[in-house]
Design an enzyme around this catalytic site. Structure first.
Site, PDB file in Angstrom:
ATOM      1  N   THR B 511       4.051  13.373 -27.152  1.00 27.66           N
ATOM      2  CA  THR B 511       3.179  12.246 -27.518  1.00 27.66           C
ATOM      3  C   THR B 511       1.731  12.689 -27.325  1.00 27.66           C
ATOM      4  OG1 THR B 511       4.965  10.820 -26.811  1.00 27.66           O
ATOM      5  CG2 THR B 511       2.881   9.745 -27.174  1.00 27.66           C
ATOM      6  N   HIS B 512       1.405  13.856 -27.850  1.00 29.89           N
ATOM      7  CA  HIS B 512       0.073  14.419 -27.621  1.00 29.89           C
ATOM      8  C   HIS B 512      -0.767  14.389 -28.889  1.00 29.89           C
ATOM      9  CE1 HIS B 512       2.173  16.801 -24.164  1.00 29.89           C
ATOM     10  NE2 HIS B 512       2.096  15.507 -23.931  1.00 29.89           N
ATOM     11  N   ASN B 513      -0.935  13.200 -29.439  1.00 31.07           N
ATOM     12  CA  ASN B 513      -1.766  13.031 -30.628  1.00 31.07           C
ATOM     13  C   ASN B 513      -3.224  13.068 -30.212  1.00 31.07           C
ATOM     14  OD1 ASN B 513       0.560  10.996 -30.321  1.00 31.07           O
ATOM     15  ND2 ASN B 513       0.581  11.435 -32.486  1.00 31.07           N
TER      16      ASN B 513
END
Lengths: 407, 585
Positions: B511-513
């Site tokens: 979840t590293h946007n």
């Protein structure tokens, strides 16, 4: 008056911290501190409402009593009370109108406070915002609703008198004894009561029951409930709500929140010194639970409890209470253990330790028999030797709590 | 619309950045209001032990994440496609509710390399001009400037680890490539298990320098500088995608909220969604926000200072919906909001043992060992066709029964043989993974969708993203290095897991946007300045990984937190004294 003054002077001389208190704070500040040592706010405030505005219901075995409004409101509070009126109430348990107060107001303890301290509390209360708020009527059945009856009770169980220091003991011990037995009124919860609600003197501070909680033995000596606590650990508990042995929950949470965490370390240390001087009678060995109960309890414990309290019951000191050696777990009265399993528990957030570390409720998950088994298991393991818990005891407490919650 | 009494500061969103900002600004005496669109959540009420590890509820039924029935985003790989709404989260999992994504993170807490903050100037100086279409740039803040703030976050969380560079001195057992730390980690590393020991042994055979992964899963009882208590991790393996029931994972709930929620000058409003940032008629000054409650009532909340603390994708969208700044247009290169959207590139090799138990269920989100030789610019990229890199690590984060099923090469993907293979390998397999950087390209960006709208009738965010030539070359390289290590770990066989083909928005990766509200040195190259202050509207600040101009080869949380402390310090020491632009354009 002269003897009172002497007692006060003696007290002030008992501890240098106490002396500093009297000389460096204003009278109102002094009153604030003394009111805190008595946890006046806890009983005289409905959570979320104005401090000291009263109305908080106090369940007693005899019916519900509502703490009065002690702000200086003219009509509903004590705004018309003089210092003498206030002194008579605190010292003798007699209201301004001459009626007797019920000992749910701990005047049998507060009577030990010297006039100077009581006057300071009066001045502090006078400085607070006045809140007009009527307390609901008490729900005591006749003849208890007849306050004159209390005269007889007082005759039997009440000795008025300011604390007299024991010259054979250190000033610190005396300061501690005064705080524990006087304003701190620890015996109100931690001493077993007789049929008419008076302390059983022979069981002083050896544990009591209040509002479906068992207050543990808080004597130390060789055999007391806190025999293995050091002075520093007692101070830490009263200051932060937790120590290496346990964490405060339920009613004690309020005592810590409104009272002891606000006290000086010197006063807390004095209380520790006093409590550590009190021994308790040795306990006889308890019956062991049946092997089948131990087997079931061990399995339930492994699945539900061991992640926090560890497989060997040592817990995580200061975080998740150790069960081995806990005076709550080892209490002959299993009420607190069962209740914590049913309702969960929350350690009190304090200024020093603001995290309300909490244990979940298991009421939805474990049957009465399972709760009895796991409670019996922890009470009989790791050196604990408290008697087993029966399924009936769990069922009955579950029912009582359900009824209380429904009210 | 009802107008509410004004506050000093309004925070939009209440996860890690919101909690840190609220703590810092209430300490400065300001009246702070946080508005969170999700619900209240806390350890004892929402994820106590025996409720926390519920795989079906929290992960598969997505109870932890943003409700995409109300608001989602549309996705396409490139501008020639029509973007369609993501109706179910897959590749990444935006959080919602108090604590945000910080409730369901793994706890892997890395600092970026000093060179990561200067990716454009550093790489240009060493390798020459960046390739066509790559829009990488410098952060405008340096590692040294952020170091004290990284240190504060380490201490807030009680991070466990081993320093590799203590005030410039390389320390045995830690990561020799990291930037200098002012202090050792507050807690020791996690207990390594069989898999990590094999990894460490294999890495050393290759001449690499393995070290324990930095962990926000607590390795011992810890009281942080605010007095909040975090308990030791029980290695239950429910971190990522889950709230921690044992108070063992650093989150807003365990580190800040016990103190913050007691403050009289802090207010939290939950289940209210901010719809727009309002401005005065000059457009240069935010006047507050508008928000809507669950009953559809709309409110205008005036504030002196507006700080966006929502998920990066939501921050970017809110700026677009409010018309602040120009939306980036890849065709013309005009506009900045939505520019430099980046993600992360993963590669892995799985190791299968015959009779050695890896017992993956004894895990923790940040239980692992790593090597950093192939990250950032720690190695010579000459002739490799890419810049950046990633760490390679062996983590034992979980072996959750529904989610975890490694099977050897050649196993059918369903049916009885698949089931038998899952059962056979469940206790005896592990993964060596590479966690790679993502360099910005002009083609990857965010804007507003022309067609699809959320529950309130506002356009959804549209994501256009595909792996880039840099990503592909880097992934091939990292995957080969991971495989080298995996082969030395003593297993029966190794299976290489490649991410081929176009980026797929469904399989979970990280979840590293990042990007969309990027920081930089001038209003011509960034949405916010080095203090995360909007160039256009100086009383608007934007937190979160959306400010990263490109992503590094690490998990982002510590850098997000350090930037928030850094911005808060600038607000406290400079902005409050003299409200206005902190950097003159």
């Amino acid at each position: 008056m002269r003897s009172l003054f002497l007692a006060t002077a003696a007290l002030a001389a008992l501890s240098t911290a106490g002396l500093a208190q009297t000389t460096s704070y204003s009278q109102v500040e002094r009153g604030r501190y003394i009111a805190a040592t008595g946890n006046c706010q806890g009983c005289h405030t409905v959570p979320g409402e104005a401090p000291y505005s009263g109305g908080r219901p106090m369940p007693t075995p005899f019916g519900t009593i509502h703490a009065p409004n002690i702000t200086f409101a003219e009509r509903s509070g004590i705004g018309r009370w003089t210092k003498d009126d206030f002194w008579r109430a605190v010292h003798q348990g007699i209201r301004r109108d001459g009626q007797r107060l019920y000992p749910a107001f701990p005047y049998p303890h507060f009577t030990k406070m010297p006039r100077q301290d009581v006057d300071a509390v009066y001045d502090y209360l006078a400085a607070l915002p006045r809140v007009e708020k009527e307390s609901p009527p008490n729900s005591l059945p006749f003849p208890l609703s007849w306050r004159r009856l209390m005269a007889g009770w007082n005759l039997l169980y009440f000795t008025p008198g300011v604390y007299q220091p024991d010259p054979a003991r250190s000033p610190e011990w005396n300061r501690g004894a005064y705080l524990v037995e006087g304003p701190g009124h620890c015996g109100a919860c931690h001493t077993d009561k007789n049929l008419v609600g008076a302390d059983r003197r022979s069981r002083h501070l050896q544990g009591g029951e209040l509002d479906n909680w068992a207050a543990p033995d808080i004597r130390a000596g060789r055999n007391g409930g806190i025999a293995h606590w050091s002075d520093a650990e007692i101070v830490e508990y009263l200051k932060t709500g937790r120590n290496a042995h346990t964490a405060a929950v339920s009613i004690m949470s309020e005592v810590i929140e409104y009272s002891t965490q606000l006290m000086t370390e010197a006063d807390l240390k004095a209380m520790a010194v006093y409590l550590r001087s009190l021994d308790s009678p040795a306990r006889s060995a308890a019956t062991k639970p049946a092997e089948s109960v131990m087997t079931a309890g061990r399995a339930i414990y492994a699945d539900n409890c061991s992640a926090c309290h560890r497989a060997d019951g040592t817990g995580v000191p200061r975080f998740f209470g150790p069960l081995a050696g806990s005076n709550k777990v080892r209490d002959p009265n299993p009420t607190t253990v069962i209740r914590i399993l049913l309702e969960g528990a929350r350690s009190v957030p304090t200024q020093a330790r603001p995290t309300p570390l909490s244990m979940p409720s298991y009421a939805w998950k474990l049957t009465d028999a399972q709760i009895a088994a796991v409670a019996s298991y922890v009470r009989a393991s790791w050196g604990n030797d408290a008697p087993p818990v029966t399924e009936d005891t769990v069922r009955s407490l579950r029912q009582t709590l359900k009824e209380t919650a429904a009210h | 619309m009802k107008k509410l009494p004004p506050v000093d500061v309004v925070l939009v969103g209440f996860g890690w950045t919101g909690a840190i900002m609220a703590q810092e600004l209430t300490d400065a005496g300001l009246q702070v209001l946080a508005i969170e669109r999700g619900a209240w959540r806390d350890t004892p009420t929402h994820f106590p032990p025996t409720t926390a590890p519920d795989e079906l509820r929290w992960y598969w039924r997505k109870e932890m994440f943003q409700s995409n029935a109300r608001d989602t985003l549309t996705f396409r790989n490139n501008r020639d496609q029509v973007a369609r709404p993501m109706r179910r989260w897959g590749s990444f999992l935006p959080g919602e509710g108090v604590g945000g994504g910080g409730v369901h993170w793994n706890g892997q807490t890395w600092r970026f390399l000093p060179s990561d903050f200067a990716a454009q100037s550093h790489n240009t100086a060493r390798y020459g001009a960046l390739p066509e279409g790559m829009t990488v740039q410098d952060y405008g803040v340096t590692y040294d400037e952020l170091e004290p703030h990284y240190d504060r976050f380490d201490k807030l969380c009680g991070i466990g680890g081993k320093a590799g560079n203590l005030r410039g001195e390389i320390v045995e057992g830690g990561n020799p490539f990291e930037g200098p730390r002012s202090a050792e980690y507050p807690n020791p590393p996690m207990h390594m298990t069989f898999s990590q020991n094999q990894f460490i042994h294999a890495a050393r055979q290759l001449g690499l320098k393995p070290f324990p992964g930095p962990s926000a899963n607590l390795t011992r009882p810890y009281v942080n500088p605010l007095g909040a208590q975090l308990a030791p991790c029980s290695y239950c393996g429910f971190c990522e995608k889950y709230g921690c029931g044992n108070y063992s994972k650093a989150s807003a709930q365990t580190t800040i909220l016990p103190v913050l929620m007691r403050k009289p000058n802090f207010t939290l409003k939950v289940q209210n969604e901010v719809l727009s940032i309002t401005r005065d008629n000059t457009g240069r000054r935010a006047t507050g926000v508008t928000h809507i409650d669950l009953d559809g009532n709309r409110y205008e909340q005036p504030a002196e200072l507006v700080i966006l603390c929502a998920y990066p994708l939501s921050n970017a969208r809110l700026m677009m919906l409010s018309g602040i700044g120009e939306v980036y247009n890849p065709a013309t290169g005009e506009g900045l909001v939505g520019k430099n959207y980046c993600y992360q590139v993963m590669a892995a090799a799985q190791v299968f043992y015959d009779d050695k138990f890896t017992n993956g269920f004894v895990g923790a989100g940040a239980l692992g060992a790593a090597v950093d030789e192939y990250n950032g610019d720690n190695f010579d990229h000459t002739g490799l066709g890419f810049i950046g890199g990633g760490y390679i690590a062996n983590w034992t984060t979980n072996a959750r029964p529904i989610e975890t099923h490694r099977t050897p090469e050649g196993t059918p993907t369903w049916g009885s043989q698949w089931k038998a293979a899952v059962a056979d390998n469940f206790l005896t397999s592990t993964t060596v993974g590479a966690h790679g950087a993502s360099m910005a390209y002009a083609t990857n960006a965010l804007d507003l969708d022309p067609t699809y709208k959320d529950a309130y009738g506002q356009p959804l965010l549209r994501m256009t993203y595909d792996f880039t030539p840099n990503d592909r070359a880097m992934a091939r390289f990292l995957s080969a290095r991971a495989t080298d290590i995996a082969r030395l770990m003593g297993g029966r066989e190794v299976k290489v897991v490649l991410r081929d083909g176009p980026y797929d928005s469904m399989p979970y990766q990280t979840t590293h946007n990042t990007g969309g509200t990027i920081m930089g040195t001038t209003p011509a190259n960034s949405v916010v300045n080095r203090y995360l202050q909007s160039w256009d509207v100086p009383n608007l600040f934007v937190m979160g990984a959306g400010v990263f101009p490109q992503n590094a080869g690490y998990n982002p949380t510590a850098t997000v937190a350090a930037l928030t402390f850094w911005a808060a310090a600038a607000i406290r020491s400079q902005y409050l004294r003299n409200p206005g632009p902190l950097v003159q354009a």
